[in-house]
Design an enzyme around this catalytic site. Structure first.
Site, PDB file in Angstrom:
ATOM      1  N   HIS A  34       0.866  -1.183   0.000  1.00 44.70           N
ATOM      2  CA  HIS A  34       0.000   0.000   0.000  1.00 44.70           C
ATOM      3  C   HIS A  34       0.902   1.232   0.000  1.00 44.70           C
ATOM      4  O   HIS A  34       2.140   1.099  -0.068  1.00 44.70           O
ATOM      5  CB  HIS A  34      -0.944  -0.030   1.210  1.00 44.70           C
ATOM      6  CG  HIS A  34      -0.240  -0.282   2.515  1.00 44.70           C
ATOM      7  ND1 HIS A  34       0.627   0.632   3.077  1.00 44.70           N
ATOM      8  CD2 HIS A  34      -0.252  -1.351   3.354  1.00 44.70           C
ATOM      9  CE1 HIS A  34       1.101   0.156   4.208  1.00 44.70           C
ATOM     10  NE2 HIS A  34       0.592  -1.062   4.400  1.00 44.70           N
ATOM     11  N   HIS A  37       4.063   1.360   2.235  1.00 45.91           N
ATOM     12  CA  HIS A  37       5.250   0.677   1.709  1.00 45.91           C
ATOM     13  C   HIS A  37       5.908   1.519   0.609  1.00 45.91           C
ATOM     14  O   HIS A  37       7.130   1.623   0.541  1.00 45.91           O
ATOM     15  CB  HIS A  37       4.857  -0.665   1.084  1.00 45.91           C
ATOM     16  CG  HIS A  37       4.290  -1.664   2.037  1.00 45.91           C
ATOM     17  ND1 HIS A  37       2.985  -2.095   1.986  1.00 45.91           N
ATOM     18  CD2 HIS A  37       4.850  -2.339   3.074  1.00 45.91           C
ATOM     19  CE1 HIS A  37       2.771  -2.995   2.931  1.00 45.91           C
ATOM     20  NE2 HIS A  37       3.876  -3.154   3.619  1.00 45.91           N
ATOM     21  N   ASP A 150       5.541   0.424  12.693  1.00 46.12           N
ATOM     22  CA  ASP A 150       5.926  -0.690  13.570  1.00 46.12           C
ATOM     23  C   ASP A 150       7.073  -0.185  14.445  1.00 46.12           C
ATOM     24  O   ASP A 150       8.239  -0.542  14.248  1.00 46.12           O
ATOM     25  CB  ASP A 150       6.327  -1.897  12.715  1.00 46.12           C
ATOM     26  CG  ASP A 150       5.168  -2.370  11.855  1.00 46.12           C
ATOM     27  OD1 ASP A 150       4.315  -3.101  12.359  1.00 46.12           O
ATOM     28  OD2 ASP A 150       5.094  -1.956  10.673  1.00 46.12           O
ATOM     29  N   MET A 188      -2.138   3.179   7.527  1.00 42.10           N
ATOM     30  CA  MET A 188      -2.265   2.170   6.468  1.00 42.10           C
ATOM     31  C   MET A 188      -1.617   0.874   6.921  1.00 42.10           C
ATOM     32  O   MET A 188      -0.564   0.882   7.562  1.00 42.10           O
ATOM     33  CB  MET A 188      -1.592   2.667   5.192  1.00 42.10           C
ATOM     34  CG  MET A 188      -2.368   3.788   4.572  1.00 42.10           C
ATOM     35  SD  MET A 188      -1.739   4.151   2.923  1.00 42.10           S
ATOM     36  CE  MET A 188      -2.785   5.535   2.529  1.00 42.10           C
ATOM     37  N   SER A 190      -1.511  -3.591   5.716  1.00 42.69           N
ATOM     38  CA  SER A 190      -2.001  -4.684   4.853  1.00 42.69           C
ATOM     39  C   SER A 190      -3.188  -5.376   5.510  1.00 42.69           C
ATOM     40  O   SER A 190      -3.998  -5.997   4.833  1.00 42.69           O
ATOM     41  CB  SER A 190      -0.891  -5.708   4.614  1.00 42.69           C
ATOM     42  OG  SER A 190       0.243  -5.063   4.107  1.00 42.69           O
ATOM     43  N   ARG A 191      -3.277  -5.291   6.833  1.00 44.81           N
ATOM     44  CA  ARG A 191      -4.360  -5.981   7.550  1.00 44.81           C
ATOM     45  C   ARG A 191      -5.676  -5.193   7.521  1.00 44.81           C
ATOM     46  O   ARG A 191      -6.720  -5.757   7.871  1.00 44.81           O
ATOM     47  CB  ARG A 191      -3.954  -6.268   8.998  1.00 44.81           C
ATOM     48  CG  ARG A 191      -2.875  -7.351   9.101  1.00 44.81           C
ATOM     49  CD  ARG A 191      -2.602  -7.773  10.524  1.00 44.81           C
ATOM     50  NE  ARG A 191      -1.805  -8.982  10.588  1.00 44.81           N
ATOM     51  CZ  ARG A 191      -0.483  -9.034  10.816  1.00 44.81           C
ATOM     52  NH1 ARG A 191       0.189  -7.904  11.005  1.00 44.81           N
ATOM     53  NH2 ARG A 191       0.153 -10.185  10.857  1.00 44.81           N
TER      54      ARG A 191
HETATM   55  P1  AMP Z   1       4.922  -5.118   6.445  1.00 45.29           P
HETATM   56  O1  AMP Z   1       4.761  -5.496   5.024  1.00 45.29           O
HETATM   57  O2  AMP Z   1       3.661  -4.866   7.168  1.00 45.29           O
HETATM   58  O3  AMP Z   1       5.868  -6.049   7.184  1.00 45.29           O
HETATM   59  O4  AMP Z   1       5.652  -3.708   6.436  1.00 45.29           O
HETATM   60  C1  AMP Z   1       6.859  -3.535   5.725  1.00 45.29           C
HETATM   61  C2  AMP Z   1       7.439  -2.206   6.110  1.00 45.29           C
HETATM   62  O5  AMP Z   1       6.513  -1.174   5.766  1.00 45.29           O
HETATM   63  C3  AMP Z   1       7.713  -2.093   7.617  1.00 45.29           C
HETATM   64  O6  AMP Z   1       8.930  -1.389   7.813  1.00 45.29           O
HETATM   65  C4  AMP Z   1       6.534  -1.296   8.091  1.00 45.29           C
HETATM   66  O7  AMP Z   1       6.793  -0.563   9.270  1.00 45.29           O
HETATM   67  C5  AMP Z   1       6.307  -0.370   6.897  1.00 45.29           C
HETATM   68  N1  AMP Z   1       4.944   0.150   6.913  1.00 45.29           N
HETATM   69  C6  AMP Z   1       3.798  -0.569   7.001  1.00 45.29           C
HETATM   70  N2  AMP Z   1       2.723   0.258   7.042  1.00 45.29           N
HETATM   71  C7  AMP Z   1       3.217   1.518   6.989  1.00 45.29           C
HETATM   72  C8  AMP Z   1       2.617   2.810   7.013  1.00 45.29           C
HETATM   73  N3  AMP Z   1       1.312   2.970   7.098  1.00 45.29           N
HETATM   74  N4  AMP Z   1       3.420   3.892   6.937  1.00 45.29           N
HETATM   75  C9  AMP Z   1       4.779   3.735   6.855  1.00 45.29           C
HETATM   76  N5  AMP Z   1       5.399   2.548   6.836  1.00 45.29           N
HETATM   77  C10 AMP Z   1       4.632   1.446   6.899  1.00 45.29           C
END
Ligand code: AMP
Length: 286
Positions: A34, A37, A150, A188, A190-191
Site C-alpha cells: 500500500h 510501503h 511498527d 495504512m 495490509s491488515r
Molecule cells: P509489512 O509489510 O507490514 O511487514 O511492512 C513492511 C514495512 O513497511 C515495515 O517497515 C513497516 O513498518 C512499513 N509500513 C507498514 N505500514 C506503513 C505505514 N502505514 N506507513 C509507513 N510505513 C509502513
C-alpha cells in the site's frame, strides 16, 4: 525491475547493481503493498542509487493462532507497484530458501522487545530480528528503510544492528519513515483489508482517541487515567480487546507513568472484528 527467487540469483543481481559503486537501499516487506510501503520505496530511491525490495511473509514471526495462512499474497500486483515506483530488484524468496531443512538459529533481542507486541505476541520479535538479520546479510544494503508504523520493530532492529555490528560500514544507516495514514487518520496496513466496512469506519476511532489522549497528557491529566479513558473509548467504539495502550520512552521503550523531559511514544494495539491493529504517535516532552 528484476526478480530474484534464489539466493544465488540475488547475489548475482546485487553484485551487478553495485558494480560501478552504486549504493543499495533495502526495503523489507511482507507484500500486500500500500502507499505506506511505497513511501519507504520512495525514501530509499531518494537516498540510494538502487532500491531492493523484499517480499517475504515470514512464518517465524507469526504465532500459532495468528493469520499466517490468511495473510494476503499478491506477488504480481506488488511487483507491478514496485516497478512503477522505480525499484530495481525484488527479492522474493520461498520459505524453503529462507529456512532450509535443518535451520536452527534465532536472534533474540531482549529489553526493547519485552513489552507491548513482544508480550502479546511471544516469539514475534525473534522471528522479525532473525529474518531482518538474514536480509541484511543476503542483500548487504548500504541503507535499510523501515516504517515507524511498527515502532517497536524499528527499535528491535536498531538494537540488533548495533549489538551485532550490522551497522556502518555494513549497513550505513537504518532509516525510520513516518507512518502514512488514510484520510480519516487510520494508519495504512495490509491488515486493514480484513475489516468489514462497519469495522473500517469504527477503526478511525483509534488514531482519533490517541490524539485526544496525547492532548490530555500534554494538558497534565494523569497518564494512567488518560490511558484508561483511551481504552474505554476504543471498547465503546466497537473494538473487542485492547492488548495495550501505554506511554513509553521513545528510545528504550520502557513504560512511563508520567511524561518526563524525554521524547515519549503512545503505543496501542487493539482488536476489532478479529483484526489486530497497532498504532503509535509521538508525545512531546512536558
Ligand atoms: P509489512 O509489510 O507490514 O511487514 O511492512 C513492511 C514495512 O513497511 C515495515 O517497515 C513497516 O513498518 C512499513 N509500513 C507498514 N505500514 C506503513 C505505514 N502505514 N506507513 C509507513 N510505513 C509502513
Amino acid at each position: 525491475m528484476q526478480t530474484a527467487n534464489t539466493l544465488d540469483m540475488l547475489r548475482t543481481l546485487t553484485a551487478t547493481l553495485r558494480k560501478d559503486g552504486s549504493t543499495l537501499g533495502l526495503v523489507p516487506t511482507m507484500g500486500a503493498l500500500h502507499k505506506g510501503h511505497l513511501t519507504l520505496i520512495k525514501a530509499a530511491r531518494d537516498a540510494c542509487d538502487h532500491v531492493v525490495a523484499s517480499i517475504f511473509v515470514n512464518p517465524t514471526q507469526f504465532g500459532p493462532n495468528e493469520d499466517l495462512d490468511a495473510y494476503p499474497r499478491q506477488l504480481e500486483e506488488d511487483s507491478a507497484m514496485l516497478e512503477a515506483e522505480g525499484c530495481s530488484l525484488l527479492w522474493a524468496p520461498t520459505v524453503e530458501a529462507m529456512y532450509p531443512q535443518g535451520f536452527a538459529s534465532s536472534i533474540a533481542v531482549s529489553g526493547v522487545s519485552a513489552n507491548f507486541c513482544g508480550a502479546s505476541r511471544p516469539g514475534h520479535f525473534d522471528g522479525v530480528a532473525t529474518v531482518v538479520c538474514k536480509l541484511f546479510n543476503q542483500v548487504q544494503p548500504d541503507m535499510a528503510f523501515f516504517g515507524e508504523k511498527d515502532f517497536q520493530q524499528l527499535a528491535v532492529i536498531r538494537t540488533m544492528a548495533r549489538d551485532l555490528d550490522l551497522t556502518a560500514p555494513r549497513v550505513e544507516a537504518i532509516i525510520g519513515v513516518p507512518t502514512v495514514r488514510e484520510s480519516d487518520g487510520l494508519a495504512m496496513s495490509s491488515r486493514n483489508r480484513y475489516l468489514s466496512s462497519e469495522d473500517r469506519a469504527a477503526a478511525a476511532t483509534l488514531p482519533a482517541a490517541m490524539r485526544e489522549a496525547i492532548a490530555r497528557i500534554a494538558d497534565g491529566t494523569e497518564v494512567r487515567q488518560t490511558l484508561r479513558g483511551l481504552e474505554d473509548a476504543l471498547l465503546g467504539a466497537g473494538f473487542s480487546q485492547v492488548d495495550y495502550a501505554q506511554l513509553a520512552d521513545a528510545t528504550s521503550l520502557e513504560p512511563l507513568e508520567v511524561l518526563g523531559s524525554k521524547d515519549a511514544r503512545l503505543l496501542v494495539a487493539a482488536k476489532i472484528g478479529g483484526t489486530r491493529l497497532i498504532d503509535n504517535m509521538a508525545v512531546n516532552p512536558a
